[in-house]
Scaffold this motif. Structure first.
Motif, PDB file in Angstrom:
ATOM      1  N   LYS A  13      -2.744   0.315  -4.233  1.00 43.29           N
ATOM      2  CA  LYS A  13      -2.544  -1.034  -3.701  1.00 43.29           C
ATOM      3  C   LYS A  13      -1.973  -1.891  -4.821  1.00 43.29           C
ATOM      4  O   LYS A  13      -2.518  -1.928  -5.921  1.00 43.29           O
ATOM      5  CB  LYS A  13      -3.869  -1.632  -3.216  1.00 43.29           C
ATOM      6  CG  LYS A  13      -3.775  -3.078  -2.776  1.00 43.29           C
ATOM      7  CD  LYS A  13      -5.147  -3.654  -2.460  1.00 43.29           C
ATOM      8  CE  LYS A  13      -5.048  -5.130  -2.098  1.00 43.29           C
ATOM      9  NZ  LYS A  13      -6.383  -5.738  -1.833  1.00 43.29           N
ATOM     10  N   TRP A  39      -7.780   1.771  -3.724  1.00 41.79           N
ATOM     11  CA  TRP A  39      -7.513   1.973  -2.301  1.00 41.79           C
ATOM     12  C   TRP A  39      -7.203   3.425  -1.986  1.00 41.79           C
ATOM     13  O   TRP A  39      -7.590   3.946  -0.935  1.00 41.79           O
ATOM     14  CB  TRP A  39      -6.343   1.078  -1.867  1.00 41.79           C
ATOM     15  CG  TRP A  39      -5.913   1.342  -0.458  1.00 41.79           C
ATOM     16  CD1 TRP A  39      -6.522   0.902   0.688  1.00 41.79           C
ATOM     17  CD2 TRP A  39      -4.800   2.135  -0.041  1.00 41.79           C
ATOM     18  NE1 TRP A  39      -5.852   1.373   1.794  1.00 41.79           N
ATOM     19  CE2 TRP A  39      -4.788   2.134   1.367  1.00 41.79           C
ATOM     20  CE3 TRP A  39      -3.824   2.840  -0.728  1.00 41.79           C
ATOM     21  CZ2 TRP A  39      -3.824   2.814   2.099  1.00 41.79           C
ATOM     22  CZ3 TRP A  39      -2.862   3.516  -0.009  1.00 41.79           C
ATOM     23  CH2 TRP A  39      -2.862   3.501   1.404  1.00 41.79           C
ATOM     24  N   TYR A  87       0.854  -1.193   0.000  1.00 41.68           N
ATOM     25  CA  TYR A  87       0.000   0.000   0.000  1.00 41.68           C
ATOM     26  C   TYR A  87       0.888   1.241   0.000  1.00 41.68           C
ATOM     27  O   TYR A  87       1.629   1.493   0.953  1.00 41.68           O
ATOM     28  CB  TYR A  87      -0.916   0.005   1.225  1.00 41.68           C
ATOM     29  CG  TYR A  87      -1.906  -1.139   1.245  1.00 41.68           C
ATOM     30  CD1 TYR A  87      -3.194  -0.987   0.732  1.00 41.68           C
ATOM     31  CD2 TYR A  87      -1.546  -2.388   1.769  1.00 41.68           C
ATOM     32  CE1 TYR A  87      -4.105  -2.035   0.737  1.00 41.68           C
ATOM     33  CE2 TYR A  87      -2.456  -3.443   1.781  1.00 41.68           C
ATOM     34  CZ  TYR A  87      -3.723  -3.255   1.262  1.00 41.68           C
ATOM     35  OH  TYR A  87      -4.621  -4.312   1.259  1.00 41.68           O
TER      36      TYR A  87
END
Length: 347
Positions: free
Chosen positions: A85, A169, A44
């Protein structure tokens, strides 16, 4: 002859240097460089990340971060970090890792069910995307956005339709909110809007009634019947007298939405709140929770009947007994009151 030897020596040295260079490049770019045992590791990269952040994230996953850094510098990634992500597969080399971090931002499956408040929704969403709950809540409550799109403090919850959605994300709070408004407009297609109009209800009013239906019964197959009861009462100008609206009014009055109220008392019915449908006619000013799709569609497709009353069925828990007359309802209610007293449920 001597000149030929010099040229040959230079060529050999060049080949050696070239070989070393090729070896170094190959090592930097094409040697497997992962240090984890699982098939994949998810990475991430935050929206404000720089290459130092990438180092912090990747170091535990790589055998040799220095070789990765060298490759990243040569490919220009170190100065063009992209948030998101990413999935790093076991055995990837630096070249493959960099290509992944450049262009393979993975969507996440974001889901939420019927949240009671926007605070609950913000907390739920914040566990699934980068945006934190405070930034989400600020976006949800943006007064200009609400006014521009026809919502207010009481109705803003209806915009969020419980379901599963795909997001990146690194989606911001504002982009999440805007996407939810797009999904809301998509949900209220021509067919649903026409059904609401035929009932003399707006989409917001349908969702408001659906929130009451949702709270009254968790049984999806019973929701059209419950919706029919409330629509009968609305049509004939009878107070809804829905206990979940009183419970919501109590929570709103105390500011405690975490309290559990299993029994509505007669004194509760005296609370002066526009959400108290024992005192105020018609629908409450907004939803008392976030209704799910089955509850909304139950209001749009109600069961047609002559029932005006219902009470919990203690012989078939989860369902209700329905009545056409007050006398019938009172008989059903007596059975329920005896049961709830036997359970010693005071509140």
């Amino acid at each position: 002859m001597y000149l030929k030897k010099i040229i040959l020596a230079i060529l050999i040295i060049g080949l050696i240097i070239g070989g070393v260079f090729v070896y170094m490049v190959y090592g930097a770019f094409f040697t497997p460089n992962t240090a984890f045992n699982n098939d994949q590791a998810y990475v991430y990269i935050p929206s404000d990340a720089n290459f130092t952040t990438v180092e912090e994230v990747l170091t535990p996953l790589l055998k040799d971060f220095a070789s990765f850094e060298s490759a990243a510098q040569k490919k220009g990634y170190a100065s063009h970090v992209r948030p998101g992500k990413y999935a790093i597969s076991k055995g990837m080399n630096n070249n493959e890792i960099i290509n992944t971090l450049r262009s393979k931002n993975l969507p996440v499956k974001l889901a939420f069910n019927n949240q009671e408040t926007l605070e609950d929704l913000a907390g739920r969403v914040a566990t699934q995307i980068e945006a934190d709950s405070l930034s989400l809540l600020n976006a949800f409550n943006d007064a200009d956005f609400l006014k521009e799109n026809g919502f207010n403090e009481q109705t803003k919850l209806v915009m969020y339709i419980p379901n599963s959605y795909e997001f990146f994300w690194n989606t911001s709070a504002e982009k999440f909110r805007d996407r939810m408004f797009t999904e809301y407009k998509r949900f209220w297609n021509d067919a649903r809007t026409a059904k609401a109009k035929a009932m003399n209800l707006t989409p917001i009013q349908v969702s408001t009634l659906a929130s009451v239906v949702h709270k009254e019964t968790a049984k999806v197959d019973e929701r059209p019947r419950v919706a029919g009861v409330y629509l009968n009462r609305l049509r004939d100008g009878i107070l809804l007298q829905a206990d979940p609206t009183v419970i919501y009014a109590l929570k709103l009055h105390t500011g405690d939405f975490d309290q559990i109220i299993k029994r509505v008392l007669y004194r509760d019915l005296e609370l002066d709140s526009p959400y108290n449908t024992y005192k105020y006619a018609g629908l409450p000013p907004g939803p008392i929770a976030m209704p799910d799709i089955t509850a909304i569609d139950a209001v749009l497709n109600p069961e047609e009947h002559n029932y005006y009353y219902f009470v919990a069925n203690v012989e078939n828990f989860g369902y209700h007994k329905f009545a056409k007359t007050l006398a019938q309802h009172n008989q059903n209610k007596e059975q329920y009151v005896r049961w709830i007293n036997s359970q010693n449920i005071k509140r």
